[in-house]
Enzyme design. Structure first.
Site, PDB file in Angstrom:
ATOM      1  CG  ASP A  60      -2.012   1.033   1.169  1.00 42.52           C
ATOM      2  OD1 ASP A  60      -1.706   2.178   0.793  1.00 42.52           O
ATOM      3  OD2 ASP A  60      -3.161   0.697   1.502  1.00 42.52           O
ATOM      4  CG  ASN A  96       6.517  -7.267  10.524  1.00 38.46           C
ATOM      5  OD1 ASN A  96       6.171  -7.699  11.624  1.00 38.46           O
ATOM      6  ND2 ASN A  96       5.733  -6.490   9.782  1.00 38.46           N
ATOM      7  CE1 TYR A 152       0.863 -16.135  11.211  1.00 37.50           C
ATOM      8  CE2 TYR A 152      -0.305 -16.549  13.265  1.00 37.50           C
ATOM      9  CZ  TYR A 152       0.607 -15.816  12.533  1.00 37.50           C
ATOM     10  OH  TYR A 152       1.263 -14.760  13.118  1.00 37.50           O
ATOM     11  CE  LYS A 182       4.599 -15.412  10.491  1.00 33.59           C
ATOM     12  NZ  LYS A 182       5.554 -14.390  10.005  1.00 33.59           N
TER      13      LYS A 182
END
Length: 250
Positions: free
Chosen positions: A41, A93, A158, A162
């Site tokens: 964005d 991140n 998820y 990770k």
């Protein structure tokens, strides 16, 4: 500017247009780093960059779509160019965290989660770590999650992505650590961000399971990331620093 211990360093932070990434970008800039704010964005990126510059820091926005290998490699090239030929600190991140039953995950869901959460950090390190190793100095901080250490219903996709990132930390320590590149992991617990706002009361309920009893603020996670990125952590290699209010300790 109150601290300049990262003066002269170039830091690339992915997913830096909001939440933990934006807080990390701001803190690294406060400590003297030239921060490259990566995200999709442009408007939000410009806002983060403007806020850093207003406080006297140095920052630039770099457009990044982490879903394809080519775009990730392009990000690495652009970041290196903006950094004057090098990147000293890489903060992986960016991540996506869809929650839900395993049987409802589509093939597209699985592919996208692993593209962003595993493959993007892998390709960024492949592009940037060798140059760090040639100079004998660098720091990589991977941002994981408590769901990678504890079994949580609805977090299979998820959490497993990770957990793969956690293993990459250990492998990269063995590969690049002897040549001066430190690689560590920060593992946050529930954190109040724009991305988690949709969880509503569920975020507070999840956080209540930890001894701290509350969600973290992005700045609290950023402090841990900045520590591992800086020289104060010069002898810290392969650590998994849980910043989860004590949840994984019980």
């Amino acid at each position: 500017m109150t601290s300049v211990d990262l003066a002269g360093r170039v830091a690339l932070v992915t997913g830096a247009t909001s939440g933990i990434g934006a807080a990390t970008a701001a803190l690294l800039a406060e400590r003297g780093a030239h921060v490259l704010v990566a995200g999709r964005d442009a408007a939000r990126g410009a806002h983060v960059v403007a806020a850093i510059r207003t406080r006297g820091g140095k920052a630039d926005f770099v457009a990044a779509d982490l879903r394809t290998a080519d775009s990730v490699r392009q990000l690495a090239r652009e970041a290196t160019g903006l950094g004057g030929g090098h990147v000293d600190i890489l903060v992986n991140n960016a991540g996506i965290y869809p929650l839900g039953p395993t049987e409802r995950a589509s093939r597209s869901d699985v592919d996208t989660v692993y593209d962003v959460n595993v493959k993007a950090p892998f390709y960024l390190v492949a592009e940037l770590a060798p140059e760090m190793a040639e100079r004998g100095r660098g720091a990589i901080v991977n941002v994981s999650t408590q769901a990678a250490q504890k079994g949580m219903a609805g977090a299979a996709l998820y959490g497993s992505s990770k957990a793969a990132l956690d293993q990459l930390t250990r492998s990269w320590v063995a590969e690049y650590g002897p040549r001066g590149v430190r690689v560590n992991t920060v593992s946050p617990g529930p954190t109040r961000t724009q991305g988690t706002a949709a969880m509503g009361d569920d975020l507070d309920a999840l956080a209540a399971e930890a001894p701290a009893g509350r969600p973290a603020e992005p700045e609290e996670i950023a402090e841990a990331i900045a520590y591992l990125a800086g020289d104060s952590a010069s002898f810290v290699q392969g650590a998994l620093l849980a910043v989860d209010g004590g949840r994984t300790a019980i």
